[in-house]
Design an enzyme around this catalytic site. Structure first.
Site, PDB file in Angstrom:
ATOM      1  N   GLY A  70       0.792  -1.217   0.000  1.00 21.36           N
ATOM      2  CA  GLY A  70       0.000   0.000   0.000  1.00 21.36           C
ATOM      3  C   GLY A  70       0.828   1.272   0.000  1.00 21.36           C
ATOM      4  O   GLY A  70       0.381   2.318  -0.464  1.00 21.36           O
ATOM      5  N   ALA A 110       0.426   1.625   5.474  1.00 22.78           N
ATOM      6  CA  ALA A 110       0.233   1.363   4.046  1.00 22.78           C
ATOM      7  C   ALA A 110      -1.175   1.834   3.698  1.00 22.78           C
ATOM      8  O   ALA A 110      -2.144   1.080   3.779  1.00 22.78           O
ATOM      9  CB  ALA A 110       0.412  -0.121   3.750  1.00 22.78           C
ATOM     10  N   THR A 117      -3.329   2.631   1.263  1.00 25.49           N
ATOM     11  CA  THR A 117      -4.390   2.017   0.450  1.00 25.49           C
ATOM     12  C   THR A 117      -4.843   0.672   1.021  1.00 25.49           C
ATOM     13  O   THR A 117      -5.956   0.231   0.749  1.00 25.49           O
ATOM     14  CB  THR A 117      -3.934   1.834  -1.006  1.00 25.49           C
ATOM     15  OG1 THR A 117      -2.868   0.873  -1.074  1.00 25.49           O
ATOM     16  CG2 THR A 117      -3.455   3.145  -1.605  1.00 25.49           C
ATOM     17  N   ASP A 118      -3.996   0.034   1.820  1.00 22.53           N
ATOM     18  CA  ASP A 118      -4.381  -1.242   2.434  1.00 22.53           C
ATOM     19  C   ASP A 118      -5.537  -1.074   3.423  1.00 22.53           C
ATOM     20  O   ASP A 118      -6.315  -2.012   3.617  1.00 22.53           O
ATOM     21  CB  ASP A 118      -3.186  -1.866   3.167  1.00 22.53           C
ATOM     22  CG  ASP A 118      -2.273  -2.619   2.226  1.00 22.53           C
ATOM     23  OD1 ASP A 118      -2.437  -3.840   2.110  1.00 22.53           O
ATOM     24  OD2 ASP A 118      -1.402  -1.991   1.610  1.00 22.53           O
ATOM     25  N   VAL A 119      -5.617   0.075   4.048  1.00 19.97           N
ATOM     26  CA  VAL A 119      -6.688   0.279   5.023  1.00 19.97           C
ATOM     27  C   VAL A 119      -7.903   0.952   4.396  1.00 19.97           C
ATOM     28  O   VAL A 119      -8.974   0.995   5.005  1.00 19.97           O
ATOM     29  CB  VAL A 119      -6.188   1.087   6.242  1.00 19.97           C
ATOM     30  CG1 VAL A 119      -5.118   0.322   6.972  1.00 19.97           C
ATOM     31  CG2 VAL A 119      -5.659   2.455   5.826  1.00 19.97           C
TER      32      VAL A 119
END
Length: 441
Positions: free
Chosen positions: A182, A208, A210-212
């Site tokens: 991410g 990260a 974009t991971d969340v």
């Protein structure tokens, strides 16, 4: 088939016709329940999810379904475990089952070991694909094709399967082959260019990013796909590009650049159109409070809490432009005021007066946060290795409904026998052969 965004009500008549034709008996809508407790009919109870993901975006997505009743089977092996198993925080010595980072992303799941380098393990995986309603994978594009479990192949195994592929930049296009985490997607999207301090290299949003972000969108999309399957009997492939799902959070900056030519840059904790905005030192070691004044009314309230000092009586500070021009001076004065008080004292005094403020909290602070405790956010569960540990719950509450993780994260291969024997019907001798050959290891 890739289609352009739909026009308003473009498919309205089609959807209304499907609804009028009646829902499929395969998955009727559950009857309303006055109150749900662990073991009752959760919204996703009966849903079968095959989890071929690792690290954050994919596991967090699959965990959401487990939180609300789905049976989620996670596939790992000693040769390719989820990388979070070896990252902290850990309790005791580092090992397969000691990471609570892994635990947070995988609570409530079941785990089977399949070494997918071995052909017998791939055959077991295909049987799980036939069993599943939803398959979620976040491998690099092309990996599923090489293993023979791309969507076209999965359709032949299970025509009603809903398959989710989530990668940085999607499954198609000139940059689809770029793999990473991410952090990389956030950098490519532009978040690093606008997060940090102007005199330092890009810092980026915490974690990260974009991971969340991605799990929230993927869950909603899978829900829509399940509803579509309920009405039509058709599965589908969801191409969830983390880059695209997060990029919309830069919409104001993108529109500003297009409409006015202003290109956003790093401004630290400040804003282009409001002041003061900052994080200020408080009593104690490395303790801080965030203060964000957005309006003239909030500034007046802040001045009153400060005791209306002489420096704040400057008429120029009554306007946003004047405060922005003297931001450095205001920051220095606020820091002098906050540094001898606790962060929570400052927060309480300011928020009571209508000034946005918040104590900067660490993980240990969140574990003791009274708002978290009031909402029952943390679920304490007993893990065979970690002992009694807290697992994060959901960010919402529904009256009469008790969602959230119902059991701790799985140990590596903890459910091998249950899944191979109980779900797939393998005999003890066949299971022993799989384990002895290294296919189930």
């Amino acid at each position: 088939l890739r289609l352009p965004p739909p026009r308003l009500d473009e498919h309205g008549s089609e959807i209304r016709a499907e609804v009028a034709a009646g829902v499929r008996s395969r998955a009727p809508l559950p009857a309303p329940r006055p109150h749900l407790e662990p073991g009752d009919d959760y919204p996703w109870q009966g849903l079968k999810v095959l989890d071929l993901t690792w690290v954050i975006a994919g596991p967090a997505t699959a965990r959401y379904f487990a939180d609300h009743g789905a049976t989620v089977v996670k596939v790992e092996s000693e040769s390719r475990p989820d990388a979070l198993r070896l990252l902290g925080p850990v309790r005791g010595e580092t090992g397969w089952n000691c990471s609570h980072f892994y635990g947070e992303m995988n609570a409530g799941k079941k785990c089977i070991q399949l070494n997918l380098k071995e052909p017998p393990a791939v055959e077991v995986l295909k049987q799980l694909i036939a069993w599943a309603d939803v398959l979620i994978e976040n491998w690099a594009p092309g990996a599923t094709e090489r293993l023979g479990i791309d969507y076209a192949s999965c359709q032949k195994i299970n025509p009603e399967l809903i398959m989710v592929s989530t990668s940085l930049l999607g499954q198609y296009g000139p940059y689809a082959g770029i793999a990473g985490f991410g952090y990389h997607a956030a950098g490519m999207a532009g978040f690093y260019e606008v997060t940090g301090w102007p005199d330092m290299p890009p810092h980026g949003p915490w974690m990260a990013y974009t991971d969340v972000i991605a799990p929230h969108f993927i869950v909603a999309t899978v829900g829509a796909a399940l509803d579509h399957r309920r009405r039509t009997g058709k599965g589908q492939h969801i191409d969830a590009a983390q880059f695209e799902m997060s990029l919309q959070f830069l919409t104001p900056e993108i529109l500003d650049a297009q409409a006015s030519g202003y290109v956003a840059d790093r401004m630290g904790n400040r804003k282009r159109d409001a002041a003061p905005q900052g994080v200020y030192p408080c009593a104690g070691e490395d303790e801080w409070v965030a203060i964000a004044v957005d309006t003239d009314t909030q500034w007046s309230a802040l001045v009153e809490v400060l005791g209306s000092p002489d420096w704040a009586s400057n008429a120029a500070l009554e306007s946003t432009a004047g405060r922005i021009a003297q931001h450095d001076e205001i920051d220095a004065r606020l820091a002098d005021w906050t540094r001898d008080q606790s962060a929570h004292t400052v927060m309480d005094r300011l928020t009571t007066a209508g000034v946005p403020a918040g104590a900067v909290q660490r993980s240990r602070d969140l574990a003791e946060d009274p708002q978290y405790a009031h909402r029952g956010f943390h679920h304490f569960l007993d893990h065979p290795v970690l002992g009694r540990v807290p697992y994060a719950g959901n960010q919402f509450k529904i009256p009469g409904y008790a969602g959230g993780p119902s059991r701790p994260s799985p140990m590596l291969g903890e459910h091998n026998l249950e899944i191979l024997g109980g779900v797939l019907g393998y005999s003890e001798a066949e299971i022993a052969e799989l384990m002895a050959s290294g296919a189930a290891r």
